[in-house]
Design a protein around this motif. Structure first.
Motif, short mmCIF file in Angstrom:
data_model
loop_
_atom_site.label_atom_id
_atom_site.label_comp_id
_atom_site.label_asym_id
_atom_site.label_seq_id
_atom_site.Cartn_x
_atom_site.Cartn_y
_atom_site.Cartn_z
N LYS A 159 6.22 3.64 2.20
CA LYS A 159 7.06 4.60 2.92
C LYS A 159 8.08 3.89 3.80
O LYS A 159 9.11 4.47 4.15
CB LYS A 159 6.19 5.53 3.77
CG LYS A 159 5.24 6.40 2.95
CD LYS A 159 4.32 7.20 3.86
CE LYS A 159 3.30 8.02 3.07
NZ LYS A 159 2.36 8.76 3.94
N LYS A 160 7.80 2.65 4.16
CA LYS A 160 8.68 1.90 5.07
C LYS A 160 9.50 0.83 4.35
O LYS A 160 10.58 0.48 4.79
CB LYS A 160 7.84 1.23 6.16
CG LYS A 160 7.04 2.20 7.01
CD LYS A 160 6.03 1.49 7.90
CE LYS A 160 6.68 0.62 8.95
NZ LYS A 160 5.70 -0.01 9.85
N ASP A 220 -7.26 2.86 -4.04
CA ASP A 220 -5.94 3.00 -3.41
C ASP A 220 -4.87 2.44 -4.34
O ASP A 220 -5.08 1.43 -5.01
CB ASP A 220 -5.90 2.25 -2.07
CG ASP A 220 -6.84 2.87 -1.06
OD1 ASP A 220 -7.09 4.08 -1.16
OD2 ASP A 220 -7.33 2.12 -0.19
N THR A 251 0.85 -1.19 0.00
CA THR A 251 0.00 0.00 0.00
C THR A 251 0.89 1.24 0.00
O THR A 251 2.12 1.15 0.14
CB THR A 251 -0.90 0.03 1.24
OG1 THR A 251 -0.07 0.14 2.42
CG2 THR A 251 -1.75 -1.24 1.34
N GLU A 252 0.27 2.41 -0.12
CA GLU A 252 1.02 3.66 -0.11
C GLU A 252 1.75 3.85 1.23
O GLU A 252 2.90 4.29 1.26
CB GLU A 252 0.10 4.84 -0.39
CG GLU A 252 -0.47 4.85 -1.80
CD GLU A 252 -1.37 6.04 -2.05
OE1 GLU A 252 -1.15 7.10 -1.43
OE2 GLU A 252 -2.31 5.92 -2.85
N GLU A 253 1.08 3.52 2.33
CA GLU A 253 1.70 3.65 3.65
C GLU A 253 2.86 2.67 3.80
O GLU A 253 3.90 3.01 4.36
CB GLU A 253 0.67 3.42 4.75
CG GLU A 253 -0.31 4.57 4.94
CD GLU A 253 0.40 5.87 5.30
OE1 GLU A 253 1.30 5.83 6.16
OE2 GLU A 253 0.07 6.91 4.70
N GLU A 254 2.68 1.45 3.32
CA GLU A 254 3.73 0.45 3.41
C GLU A 254 4.93 0.82 2.55
O GLU A 254 6.08 0.51 2.89
CB GLU A 254 3.18 -0.91 3.01
CG GLU A 254 2.18 -1.47 4.02
CD GLU A 254 1.42 -2.68 3.48
OE1 GLU A 254 0.76 -3.36 4.29
OE2 GLU A 254 1.46 -2.93 2.26
#
Length: 420
Positions: free
Chosen positions: A245-246, A284, A240-243
């Motif tokens: 970032k990490k 998403d 995902t977009e949040e994942e």
């Protein structure tokens, strides 16, 4: 009567004692008012904290190699493999002939014909040279020299001596023999090329560049004409977009499923920076990634293509750090915890937090390893309060109980009853 008076006196004494203690407990500012009943606590321990991305993946081949065929310049003959066949690097895949070879063959044949024609011309010219040489030897004064010979000699026939003419004829014959030998070598080379073309024209074979399994064959000759997948397996999924970032290439992964005897280990090998589908406000974004599986020697488990796995991507990990349960941290103003001291107090300690994951919080600054921490910080009304805990009867020893004074016994009993 004496017995009844004793009972009455004891009863009155107990009532007075209870009343006094109740008053002391309820009195504002009393120690009883500041006593915290501690039911749950934990110790600061050295622990390993692992932050992960939890996602899903599917088992797929590491690579897929596509084989292409140029139909405009070549004539297809036949396939040499079937779908599902295992192939090694260098294995034959299909045969074809090429129209380019026909044009090349025609050019070589024309070149050979020209060279052979030149050889015939040289032979004819050498015969004329030899005839002219013989005529000069027999009778120099009556010798007739061929016009082609006269034109090619570097001397004037009418003013030169017969010996000079014969010497020039010898040199011309030698030069022509060298030219003839050169042309003969050229014809041999052209014959070799034509022979090679004949072999190729019968069937040109395309071979595999790597080991793998034939996934697909397009018998309608649309490209790619053959697709070969590698025998080495990988795990593919989407972040995902949040994942995103990490996640980073090189991060360690662990994969598990009910079909696997033990979890798989590996690393993130590739992350696509462009979404799997065109970006849209209605959905998403998902970013494809591939995780490479570490082989485990001869014991490597056979993986079924298409199998679903649960994937944990380790984004951060710290081992042997002071850690406490997350629920022990209080976040009013500054993050802090409550430490249970050996003297029976609950003391507030401000902390500096580190990595938080798996229900654990790393302590960079604060209580030390081995210190006891309250798990319900919101129940503390005031800093430096007294605390009591439930009786653990299995740990109660008669010898310890006997050390208390009567007043202490009553006090602790009443505190326990009232706090409970």
């Amino acid at each position: 009567m004496s017995g009844k008076w004793k009972i009455t006196a004891v009863s009155i004494a107990l009532i007075v004692l209870i009343t006094v203690n109740i008053y002391l407990i309820e009195k504002k500012g009393s120690k009883a008012e500041r006593t915290v009943f501690v039911e749950n606590w934990s110790m600061v321990k050295k622990d390993t904290i692992t932050d992960t991305i939890q996602t899903n993946g599917v088992i797929k081949p590491v690579e897929e190699n596509d084989i292409y065929f140029e139909t405009k310049k070549n004539d297809f003959k036949k396939f040499l493999v079937k779908e599902g066949d295992a192939v090694a690097a260098g294995s034959s895949l299909f045969e074809y002939t090429t129209t380019e070879l026909d044009a090349l063959k025609a050019n070589l044949e024309a070149e050979k014909t020209a060279a052979e024609g030149e050889i015939v011309g040289i032979d004819e010219y050498i015969r004329k040279l030899m005839a002219s040489q013989g005529a000069l030897t027999r009778d120099p004064d009556k010798a007739v020299i061929d016009e082609s010979v006269k034109n090619n000699l570097d001397i004037n026939i009418t003013t030169s001596s017969s010996d000079l003419i014969k010497s020039n004829i010898e040199q011309e014959m030698y030069k022509q023999e060298l030219e003839k030998n050169s042309l003969n070598e050229k014809v041999k080379m052209l014959d070799a090329k034509l022979s090679s073309i004949e072999e190729q024209a019968s069937a040109i074979v395309t071979t595999s560049e790597a080991d793998g399994v034939v996934k697909n064959i397009n018998k309608n000759l649309k490209n790619p004409i053959i697709s070969i997948v590698s025998t080495n397996m990988a795990i593919e999924g989407n972040f995902t977009e949040e994942e995103m970032k990490k996640a980073k290439v090189g991060m360690t992964i662990k994969a598990s499923s009910s079909d696997l005897k033990k979890s798989l280990k590996g690393t993130i090998g590739r992350i696509h920076s462009y979404p799997a589908e065109e970006p849209s406000l209605k959905r998403d974004n998902r970013f494809p990634f591939q995780a490479l599986i570490e082989p485990e020697g001869e014991e490597t488990e056979s993986l079924l293509v298409g199998s679903k796995v649960n994937l944990a991507v380790i984004t951060n990990e710290k081992a042997g750090v002071p850690a406490i349960p997350i629920e022990a941290v209080h976040y009013q103003k500054k993050p802090h915890v409550y430490k249970l001291t050996k003297k029976g107090y609950v003391d507030k300690h401000y902390i500096a937090r580190g990595l938080k994951a798996e229900g654990k919080q790393e302590l960079i600054k604060g209580p030390s390893v081995g210190d006891v921490i309250l798990l319900e910080p919101n129940r503390v009304a005031k800093n430096h309060s007294y605390f009591i805990t439930p009786i653990q009867f299995e740990k109660v020893k008669t010898a310890t109980y006997k050390k208390f004074t009567s007043r202490e016994k009553v006090r602790y009993l009443l505190l326990g009853i009232l706090e409970k």
